[in-house]
Enzyme design. Structure first.
Site, PDB file in Angstrom:
ATOM      1  NE  ARG A  52       6.966  19.894 -45.077  1.00 45.47           N
ATOM      2  CZ  ARG A  52       6.047  20.333 -44.214  1.00 45.47           C
ATOM      3  NH1 ARG A  52       6.030  19.880 -42.977  1.00 45.47           N
ATOM      4  NH2 ARG A  52       5.135  21.218 -44.573  1.00 45.47           N
ATOM      5  CE  LYS A 151       2.253  19.696 -46.734  1.00 45.15           C
ATOM      6  NZ  LYS A 151       1.106  18.995 -46.178  1.00 45.15           N
ATOM      7  CD  GLU A 184       0.963  12.715 -39.710  1.00 44.99           C
ATOM      8  OE1 GLU A 184       1.456  13.841 -39.650  1.00 44.99           O
ATOM      9  OE2 GLU A 184       1.184  11.936 -40.658  1.00 44.99           O
TER      10      GLU A 184
END
Ligand code: PMP
Length: 292
Positions: A52, A151, A184
């Protein structure tokens, strides 16, 4: 023993580990990070976290400059230096030192640092009894503007949501998409149970592809629980049998109230408890050994 932090090839004390005020991670939030956990001497899902990280880097066109294998060594090395077998790890890669303009081409080398420490987001009482949360007015960043799958070091969207929740005196915020679908938490993915089916928003809704989310999905599938990645709205959450959040730092935490509506029985649900047990078992066996 004093904590040692990895910074650009060296292990330094917290007082020594300093980043320049010209670092674009500081000036613009230009960088990426991972929150990782080690359990019982193994780094849980390290490959998934590093994948990721490198995918985030690719999307923002940040050349990390070292291969993934070396990054793995930085993470395990930081744990070894600190003699830790259970820890929370923060791995950060910034665009590096540049000038006051935002052009990333003026940044020479990325800044890489890794901190291994402990983290406790919520009290034991909240893990046992569940969270009271609220859906907030601020919407999750539109994927057309910045993909929430990156992220990035810029968490202002999530921080504003957290502030909104705190102002309303609840512990967590649930964020919605521009269209009003549930997407989320501020640093967690969300799951609900409806008609004994486990539901979580699809990545296309604009949530982070949580490592814990994926682990919970596979634990559920192995246990024969039906899982669907599907859009749902606030009505679905209010009327769910169960609701819970997942994240590396929070792990699995039940939600018992949303916008003043009691979810299910107002207690951690049976499917939640089964999944938590399965997740705990996975943390005993899965992961990259710290001492190879
Ligand atoms: N969503 C957001 C916005 C997050 O910051 C996090 C924490 N990394 C998560 C979800 C959960 O992801 P993970 O399970 O990989 O920690």
């Amino acid at each position: 023993m004093e904590k040692l932090i990895y910074l650009n090839g060296e292990f330094l004390t917290a007082a020594e580990a300093k980043v320049s005020v010209f670092d674009h991670g500081v000036l613009y939030g230009d960088g990426i990070f991972e929150g990782i956990r080690a359990y019982h001497g193994r780094v849980f899902k390290l490959t998934e976290h590093l994948t990721r990280l490198y995918e985030s880097a690719k999307t923002i066109m940040l050349n990390i400059g070292i291969p993934m294998k070396e990054m793995e060594e930085i993470v395990t090395g930081t744990l070894r230096e600190n003699n830790l077998s259970d820890a929370y790890i923060r791995l950060v890669v910034t665009r590096g030192i540049g000038d006051l303009g935002l052009d990333p081409n003026n940044c020479s080398n990325p800044t890489i640092f890794c901190i291994a420490d402990q983290i406790k987001l919520y009290s034991t009482e909240l893990y046992e009894n569940g969270l009271d949360v609220k859906t907030v007015a601020i919407r999750r960043t539109n994927p057309d503007s910045l993909s929430p799958r990156v992220k990035s070091l810029n968490y202002m969207n999530n921080i504003l949501a957290k502030i909104e929740a705190e102002q309303a005196r609840v512990t967590e915020a649930i964020m919605l998409t521009q269209e009003g679908y549930v997407v989320e938490g501020t640093a967690d993915n969300i799951f609900i149970v409806r008609k004994n089916v486990l539901l979580t928003p699809p990545l296309s809704a604009g949530c982070l592809e949580g490592v814990t989310r994926n682990a919970v999905i596979s634990v559920a599938q192995q246990l024969g629980i039906e899982v669907r990645e599907e859009l749902f709205n606030r009505h679905d959450v209010y009327n769910a049998q169960e609701c819970f959040l997942t994240g590396t730092a929070a792990e699995l935490i039940p939600v018992i109230k949303v916008d003043g509506r009691v979810v299910g029985q107002g207690l951690p649900g049976e499917i939640f408890k089964t999944l938590l047990k399965g997740f705990r078992e996975l943390t005993l066996v899965d992961g990259t050994p710290i001492n190879q």
